[in-house]
Write a protein that holds these residues in place. Structure first.
Motif, PDB file in Angstrom:
ATOM      1  N   ASN A 145       4.995 -22.641  34.570  1.00  0.00           N
ATOM      2  CA  ASN A 145       5.921 -23.222  35.552  1.00  0.00           C
ATOM      3  C   ASN A 145       6.298 -24.659  35.236  1.00  0.00           C
ATOM      4  O   ASN A 145       7.268 -25.178  35.805  1.00  0.00           O
ATOM      5  CB  ASN A 145       5.300 -23.178  36.952  1.00  0.00           C
ATOM      6  CG  ASN A 145       5.111 -21.768  37.455  1.00  0.00           C
ATOM      7  OD1 ASN A 145       5.822 -20.852  37.043  1.00  0.00           O
ATOM      8  ND2 ASN A 145       4.143 -21.574  38.329  1.00  0.00           N
ATOM      9  N   PHE A 146       5.556 -25.305  34.347  1.00  0.00           N
ATOM     10  CA  PHE A 146       5.743 -26.732  34.112  1.00  0.00           C
ATOM     11  C   PHE A 146       6.290 -27.045  32.729  1.00  0.00           C
ATOM     12  O   PHE A 146       6.851 -28.125  32.511  1.00  0.00           O
ATOM     13  CB  PHE A 146       4.402 -27.461  34.291  1.00  0.00           C
ATOM     14  CG  PHE A 146       3.617 -26.981  35.478  1.00  0.00           C
ATOM     15  CD1 PHE A 146       4.008 -27.317  36.768  1.00  0.00           C
ATOM     16  CD2 PHE A 146       2.515 -26.160  35.309  1.00  0.00           C
ATOM     17  CE1 PHE A 146       3.302 -26.856  37.864  1.00  0.00           C
ATOM     18  CE2 PHE A 146       1.796 -25.695  36.399  1.00  0.00           C
ATOM     19  CZ  PHE A 146       2.189 -26.046  37.681  1.00  0.00           C
ATOM     20  N   LYS A 147       6.097 -26.128  31.772  1.00  0.00           N
ATOM     21  CA  LYS A 147       6.497 -26.396  30.390  1.00  0.00           C
ATOM     22  C   LYS A 147       7.215 -25.199  29.797  1.00  0.00           C
ATOM     23  O   LYS A 147       6.903 -24.059  30.110  1.00  0.00           O
ATOM     24  CB  LYS A 147       5.274 -26.721  29.531  1.00  0.00           C
ATOM     25  CG  LYS A 147       4.626 -28.058  29.851  1.00  0.00           C
ATOM     26  CD  LYS A 147       3.519 -28.372  28.854  1.00  0.00           C
ATOM     27  CE  LYS A 147       2.912 -29.737  29.119  1.00  0.00           C
ATOM     28  NZ  LYS A 147       1.825 -30.059  28.169  1.00  0.00           N
ATOM     29  N   GLU A 148       8.157 -25.490  28.918  1.00  0.00           N
ATOM     30  CA  GLU A 148       8.937 -24.493  28.191  1.00  0.00           C
ATOM     31  C   GLU A 148       9.833 -23.695  29.145  1.00  0.00           C
ATOM     32  O   GLU A 148       9.914 -23.977  30.334  1.00  0.00           O
ATOM     33  CB  GLU A 148       8.031 -23.567  27.371  1.00  0.00           C
ATOM     34  CG  GLU A 148       7.047 -24.285  26.465  1.00  0.00           C
ATOM     35  CD  GLU A 148       7.683 -25.021  25.298  1.00  0.00           C
ATOM     36  OE1 GLU A 148       8.901 -25.275  25.313  1.00  0.00           O
ATOM     37  OE2 GLU A 148       6.950 -25.379  24.351  1.00  0.00           O
ATOM     38  N   SER A 149      10.517 -22.708  28.606  1.00  0.00           N
ATOM     39  CA  SER A 149      11.437 -21.880  29.388  1.00  0.00           C
ATOM     40  C   SER A 149      11.641 -20.557  28.657  1.00  0.00           C
ATOM     41  O   SER A 149      11.287 -20.422  27.478  1.00  0.00           O
ATOM     42  CB  SER A 149      12.788 -22.585  29.547  1.00  0.00           C
ATOM     43  OG  SER A 149      13.431 -22.715  28.277  1.00  0.00           O
ATOM     44  N   ILE A 150      12.242 -19.598  29.347  1.00  0.00           N
ATOM     45  CA  ILE A 150      12.556 -18.313  28.710  1.00  0.00           C
ATOM     46  C   ILE A 150      13.494 -18.531  27.528  1.00  0.00           C
ATOM     47  O   ILE A 150      13.335 -17.928  26.454  1.00  0.00           O
ATOM     48  CB  ILE A 150      13.188 -17.340  29.719  1.00  0.00           C
ATOM     49  CG1 ILE A 150      12.186 -16.975  30.816  1.00  0.00           C
ATOM     50  CG2 ILE A 150      13.689 -16.079  29.028  1.00  0.00           C
ATOM     51  CD1 ILE A 150      10.959 -16.242  30.325  1.00  0.00           C
ATOM     52  N   GLU A 151      14.452 -19.429  27.696  1.00  0.00           N
ATOM     53  CA  GLU A 151      15.412 -19.715  26.619  1.00  0.00           C
ATOM     54  C   GLU A 151      14.708 -20.308  25.403  1.00  0.00           C
ATOM     55  O   GLU A 151      14.998 -19.945  24.255  1.00  0.00           O
ATOM     56  CB  GLU A 151      16.485 -20.672  27.130  1.00  0.00           C
ATOM     57  CG  GLU A 151      17.413 -20.092  28.180  1.00  0.00           C
ATOM     58  CD  GLU A 151      16.759 -19.968  29.564  1.00  0.00           C
ATOM     59  OE1 GLU A 151      17.237 -19.132  30.359  1.00  0.00           O
ATOM     60  OE2 GLU A 151      15.768 -20.693  29.827  1.00  0.00           O
ATOM     61  N   LYS A 152      13.778 -21.224  25.646  1.00  0.00           N
ATOM     62  CA  LYS A 152      13.029 -21.819  24.538  1.00  0.00           C
ATOM     63  C   LYS A 152      12.155 -20.786  23.838  1.00  0.00           C
ATOM     64  O   LYS A 152      12.044 -20.766  22.611  1.00  0.00           O
ATOM     65  CB  LYS A 152      12.164 -22.971  25.053  1.00  0.00           C
ATOM     66  CG  LYS A 152      12.912 -24.276  25.250  1.00  0.00           C
ATOM     67  CD  LYS A 152      13.274 -24.894  23.908  1.00  0.00           C
ATOM     68  CE  LYS A 152      13.915 -26.240  24.068  1.00  0.00           C
ATOM     69  NZ  LYS A 152      14.346 -26.804  22.750  1.00  0.00           N
ATOM     70  N   LEU A 153      11.529 -19.929  24.638  1.00  0.00           N
ATOM     71  CA  LEU A 153      10.680 -18.888  24.065  1.00  0.00           C
ATOM     72  C   LEU A 153      11.485 -18.007  23.114  1.00  0.00           C
ATOM     73  O   LEU A 153      11.036 -17.697  21.999  1.00  0.00           O
ATOM     74  CB  LEU A 153      10.060 -18.048  25.185  1.00  0.00           C
ATOM     75  CG  LEU A 153       9.233 -16.832  24.767  1.00  0.00           C
ATOM     76  CD1 LEU A 153       8.081 -17.224  23.850  1.00  0.00           C
ATOM     77  CD2 LEU A 153       8.704 -16.095  25.997  1.00  0.00           C
ATOM     78  N   GLU A 154      12.664 -17.608  23.519  1.00  0.00           N
ATOM     79  CA  GLU A 154      13.498 -16.769  22.652  1.00  0.00           C
ATOM     80  C   GLU A 154      13.937 -17.543  21.412  1.00  0.00           C
ATOM     81  O   GLU A 154      13.956 -16.986  20.299  1.00  0.00           O
ATOM     82  CB  GLU A 154      14.714 -16.269  23.418  1.00  0.00           C
ATOM     83  CG  GLU A 154      15.574 -15.325  22.588  1.00  0.00           C
ATOM     84  CD  GLU A 154      16.662 -14.641  23.393  1.00  0.00           C
ATOM     85  OE1 GLU A 154      17.158 -13.591  22.942  1.00  0.00           O
ATOM     86  OE2 GLU A 154      17.013 -15.144  24.483  1.00  0.00           O
ATOM     87  N   GLU A 155      14.266 -18.816  21.601  1.00  0.00           N
ATOM     88  CA  GLU A 155      14.657 -19.650  20.455  1.00  0.00           C
ATOM     89  C   GLU A 155      13.520 -19.734  19.443  1.00  0.00           C
ATOM     90  O   GLU A 155      13.737 -19.580  18.231  1.00  0.00           O
ATOM     91  CB  GLU A 155      15.012 -21.048  20.957  1.00  0.00           C
ATOM     92  CG  GLU A 155      15.338 -22.061  19.862  1.00  0.00           C
ATOM     93  CD  GLU A 155      15.475 -23.473  20.401  1.00  0.00           C
ATOM     94  OE1 GLU A 155      15.063 -24.413  19.697  1.00  0.00           O
ATOM     95  OE2 GLU A 155      15.981 -23.641  21.535  1.00  0.00           O
TER      96      GLU A 155
END
Length: 420
Positions: A145-155
């Motif tokens: 909830n505090f770090k990274e994002s779904i978009e970053k994970l896919e990137e």
């Protein structure tokens, strides 16, 4: 081309049979296992009766957390994580990750580990550290909830699976208790999009499982099953507080239970039911966890603790055959990490190898070598660690690596973090 000869060979291809074959490597690969390979070697290594075997793979760790080794000891998991670790982690930079991870790599090599499955932040820094060092790293995301994002994970997933032969990336998130339902659904969507396995901390503590049941009416494993997170397999780090239904899901979805006996003991989280998992043919792997919760990155200590705690847990000295644990820390961890070409000693596999010194007091007399590795083996027995065909550690020395520079930066970063 390197020739290993005059020793004992444990390929793990044919169970735990030990032979007197030769092993030849060329570049990053094993090219021959057997006798009478009539080629010219660039280097010949006389094993002098010592053991050549596949390296260990560390299937769960947080390498850059070397900065927090012994900075937050003797605390339960939640206060350790929220009151000590998270605030210090917030001060880390990408450059910090680069240097701190190299310190972990040094320690991995000393206990025969050639690859780690790392969950942390700043993956570019981790990838660069791995390549500069020559270490094999599989990365996954600590998304919460505090770090990274779904978009970053896919990137990250797309970038680091097309980066270098030493680097790969798996979908992952930190844990159910730090990650919202919406984010979990997003990760499940990526798993479906890429037909990919997912990795996470799960069922580490009794409190974690109880609170998940209060939130969702089901265990973390059952929640992940409902969301489709494990539709294509994956791994659950720790897997201590699992019930029969959870294990059925592991079996159905080919989920790896990644066992971390050292940190589970130090944080009083509990003992994973490894013997039961073996009986149910659950996929199993071994990880040290990070250097702030263990605190050592020592595979020998880890495999001994798994063996000993299972016997205590089951009140049965016959529980959990040591050979199965050796298999977990080599073949099991390799397959969990997607390193199918690094699991055994065989032609066309990657040359991730170790030599164990049998001419040490703890290995004598020789009755059962594989059992000795679990019950009496230690880092003192590691004579050589080869990663991708390169000998990085030999006879107590790190080849071409400035250890004092690594120690200097690690201390400098740690001092800064403590004093901010």
């Amino acid at each position: 081309m390197i020739r290993f000869y005059n020793g004992k060979i444990l390929t793990l291809k044919n169970g735990f049979e030990i032979t007197d074959d030769e092993v030849w490597t060329n570049g990053s690969e094993i090219v021959f296992v057997g006798k009478n390979f009539h080629k010219k070697a660039d280097r010949e290594i006389n094993l002098n009766g010592n053991l050549l075997m596949p390296s260990f793979k560390n299937a769960h760790t947080h390498s850059a957390m070397t900065f927090a080794r012994s900075l937050a000891d003797d605390l339960p998991l939640q206060p350790w994580l929220y009151d000590m670790i998270f605030p210090m982690e917030a001060k880390l930079t990408a450059d910090d990750i680069y240097h701190l991870s190299k310190l972990a790599f040094l320690e991995y090599l000393t206990s025969g580990i050639s690859a780690c499955f790392d969950m942390y932040y700043f993956p570019e820094a981790m990838a660069k550290a791995s390549l500069d060092f020559g270490f094999r790293t599989v990365m996954t995301c600590g998304l919460n909830n505090f770090k990274e994002s779904i978009e970053k994970l896919e990137e990250y997933y797309k970038k680091y699976n097309n980066y270098n032969e030493l680097i790969s990336y798996k979908l992952g998130f930190h844990a159910e208790y730090t990650t919202s339902y919406e984010i979990l659904k997003g990760v499940a969507g990526l798993a479906e999009k890429y037909s990919a396995p997912v990795f996470t901390h799960s069922s580490e503590t009794e409190n974690e499982v109880r609170e998940c049941i209060e939130r969702y009416g089901k265990t973390p494993t059952a929640l992940f099953e409902e969301l489709g997170l494990f539709n294509y397999g994956g791994g659950a780090y720790h897997s201590v507080w699992v019930n029969d239904n959870d294990l059925e899901i592991y079996k159905k979805r080919d989920v790896y239970a990644v066992i971390n006996a050292g940190s589970n003991g130090k944080l009083a989280s509990g003992i994973a039911p490894v013997s039961e998992m073996l009986d149910k043919n659950i996929n199993l792997a071994v990880g040290t966890d990070g250097p702030s919760s263990n605190n050592a990155l020592d595979m020998f200590r880890e495999i001994y603790l798994i063996a000993a705690t299972q016997k205590l847990h089951n009140r049965d000295a016959a529980s959990t055959d040591a050979n199965r644990i050796l298999e977990m820390a080599t073949i099991g961890s390799a397959k969990c990490m997607g390193l199918d070409n690094c699991d055994v000693i065989e032609a066309d596999k990657k040359a991730d190898l170790i030599v164990l010194d049998l001419h040490r007091p703890n290995m004598q007399p020789i009755n059962n070598i594989t059992k000795n590795i679990i019950y009496s083996g230690s880092k003192e027995n590691v004579k050589l660690t080869m990663v991708n065909g390169r000998i990085l550690y030999e006879n107590g020395c790190f080849n071409g690596i400035d250890t004092e520079e690594i120690y200097y930066y690690a201390q400098k970063i740690t001092d800064r973090i403590k004093n901010i």
